[in-house]
Design an enzyme around this catalytic site. Structure first.
Site, short mmCIF file in Angstrom:
data_model
loop_
_atom_site.label_atom_id
_atom_site.label_comp_id
_atom_site.label_asym_id
_atom_site.label_seq_id
_atom_site.Cartn_x
_atom_site.Cartn_y
_atom_site.Cartn_z
N ARG A 46 -3.14 1.04 10.37
CA ARG A 46 -4.01 1.17 9.19
C ARG A 46 -5.48 1.31 9.57
O ARG A 46 -6.19 2.14 9.02
CB ARG A 46 -3.84 -0.05 8.29
CG ARG A 46 -2.44 -0.15 7.71
CD ARG A 46 -2.54 -0.31 6.22
NE ARG A 46 -1.24 -0.24 5.60
CZ ARG A 46 -0.78 -1.15 4.76
NH1 ARG A 46 -1.53 -2.19 4.45
NH2 ARG A 46 0.39 -1.01 4.21
N ASP A 153 -11.59 -6.72 -9.30
CA ASP A 153 -10.94 -6.44 -8.01
C ASP A 153 -12.01 -6.60 -6.93
O ASP A 153 -13.20 -6.53 -7.22
CB ASP A 153 -10.37 -5.01 -7.98
CG ASP A 153 -9.30 -4.85 -6.90
OD1 ASP A 153 -8.10 -4.90 -7.22
OD2 ASP A 153 -9.68 -4.69 -5.71
C1 LIG Z 1 -1.11 -4.18 -4.95
S1 LIG Z 1 -2.62 -4.18 -5.86
C2 LIG Z 1 -2.08 -4.97 -7.37
C3 LIG Z 1 -2.59 -4.28 -8.61
C4 LIG Z 1 -2.05 -4.82 -9.95
N1 LIG Z 1 -2.38 -6.21 -10.13
C5 LIG Z 1 -0.55 -4.62 -10.03
O1 LIG Z 1 0.20 -5.58 -9.96
O2 LIG Z 1 -0.13 -3.47 -10.20
C6 LIG Z 1 -3.52 -5.51 -5.02
C7 LIG Z 1 -5.01 -5.49 -5.32
O3 LIG Z 1 -5.56 -6.72 -4.88
C8 LIG Z 1 -6.87 -6.48 -4.45
N2 LIG Z 1 -7.31 -7.61 -3.59
C9 LIG Z 1 -6.94 -7.91 -2.31
N3 LIG Z 1 -7.56 -9.03 -1.89
C10 LIG Z 1 -8.32 -9.46 -2.94
C11 LIG Z 1 -9.20 -10.56 -3.11
N4 LIG Z 1 -9.42 -11.44 -2.11
N5 LIG Z 1 -9.82 -10.69 -4.30
C12 LIG Z 1 -9.62 -9.78 -5.29
N6 LIG Z 1 -8.80 -8.73 -5.19
C13 LIG Z 1 -8.16 -8.56 -4.02
C14 LIG Z 1 -6.77 -5.15 -3.71
O4 LIG Z 1 -8.03 -4.52 -3.62
C15 LIG Z 1 -5.76 -4.39 -4.60
O5 LIG Z 1 -6.42 -3.55 -5.52
#
Ligand SMILES: C[S@@+](CC[C@H](N)C(=O)[O-])C[C@H]1O[C@@H](n2cnc3c(N)ncnc32)[C@H](O)[C@@H]1O
Length: 292
Positions: A46, A153
């Site tokens: 990645r 986010d």
């Molecule tokens: C797989 S997506 C989930 C999106 C949505 N909640 C769903 O279930 O479809 C995970 C998201 O978590 C965010 N993320 C990762 N670490 C994070 C953090 N420490 N604080 C806030 N967001 C975070 C990533 O940027 C990403 O957009």
């Protein structure tokens, strides 16, 4: 001399064990991300892509760049590369069906509903919440009510996409024709094949950058919090801290949804289990009515 273990990406770029350790420590400190031994190949693949795009010759050089970048953009890129932003409209549909019932049966007397989509990615989740609640509010005989949706986010890149609210047509497969007509504008000319979220729906959603592992700055309470498909990135201690702070942001009787493949087993919190991936804060003055 003992040779240090290395892991290579597809182009032969080598990630040394020491570099993996530095990167995983940084990701843990800043984002709560858990990169256990065994994830070296994933990190090499990645981040290797990012290194090549940016012209770095080694992971160490890239790491030093991330540390010295005072804008914080390099850190965001790092987390973007290490996590997935995968999401979709009405993902894990049963939460939206549950929400529609709760809006009527549990929160029927609430004039202004407050909902938080934490880790909202590119916006499909908060817009789905907006569609679902607006649909309930528009039923014949429904009271005059409002909904306000906070969508957060860590990634500024996905938030920019979310604010734009433009998606290729195939992203809306899960939506009925009636919902497409009610909530979307069809693109034409250069925008052919794309749909844009209507301003009436977009207006309900307020996007902000928020790192879940840092103290929350907003002080309002929410009737429902969606924090789905992000818990899996954190170790148990971080999950526990986040769930406890999310719980403190819930109204009594409010719900917390996590992803269906995530579980709060082993995480201590004050929420009641309602059904898989759904927990509830106790109502004032007694037990909540729990249904599934
Ligand atoms: C797989 S997506 C989930 C999106 C949505 N909640 C769903 O279930 O479809 C995970 C998201 O978590 C965010 N993320 C990762 N670490 C994070 C953090 N420490 N604080 C806030 N967001 C975070 C990533 O940027 C990403 O957009």
């Amino acid at each position: 001399m003992i040779k240090e273990n290395t892991y290579s990406d597809a182009t032969g770029l080598e990630l040394k064990e020491r570099e993996f350790h530095q990167i995983s420590q940084l990701a843990h400190e800043r984002f709560g991300l858990e990169l256990k031994p065994g994830k070296e190949a994933l990190v090499a693949a990645r981040l290797g892509k990012r290194l090549r795009q940016r012209g770095f010759r080694s992971f160490d050089e890239y790491y030093q760049h991330v540390l010295s970048d005072s804008t914080g953009d390099a850190l965001i890129e790092l987390i973007d590369s290490l996590t997935t932003n995968h999401t979709s409209f009405l993902r894990e549909r049963s939460h939206f069906e549950f929400l529609a019932r709760a809006v009527v049966e549990e929160f029927g007397d609430v004039r202004k509903l407050e909902i938080w989509s934490a880790a909202c990615s590119s916006g499909e989740e908060p817009y789905s919440i907006g569609m679902c609640v607006s649909d309930v509010f528009s039923k014949p005989g429904a009271k005059n009510r409002e909904v306000r949706i906070l969508a957060t986010d860590i990634s500024t890149r996905v938030l920019a996409k979310a604010r734009r609210g433009v998606y290729p047509a195939e992203r809306f497969q899960e939506l009925s024709e009636a919902w497409r007509r009610a909530y979307l504008l069809k693109g034409d000319g250069d925008c052919r094949g794309y749909y844009k979220i209507k301003p009436e729906l977009a207006r309900l959603v307020e996007f902000e950058r928020l790192n879940l592992i840092e103290p929350f700055s907003q002080h309002r309470l929410f009737h429902v919090i969606f924090c789905r498909n992000v818990m899996m990135y954190f170790d148990k201690a971080t999950q526990q801290d986040i769930v406890q702070r999310l719980s403190a942001c819930l109204e009594p009787g409010g719900y917390l949804f996590v992803g269906h493949s995530e579980s709060l087993t082993g995480v201590s919190h004050d929420l009641q289990y309602v059904r898989p991936a759904t927990h509830r804060k106790e109502k004032r003055g007694g037990r909540s009515r729990v249904w599934s």
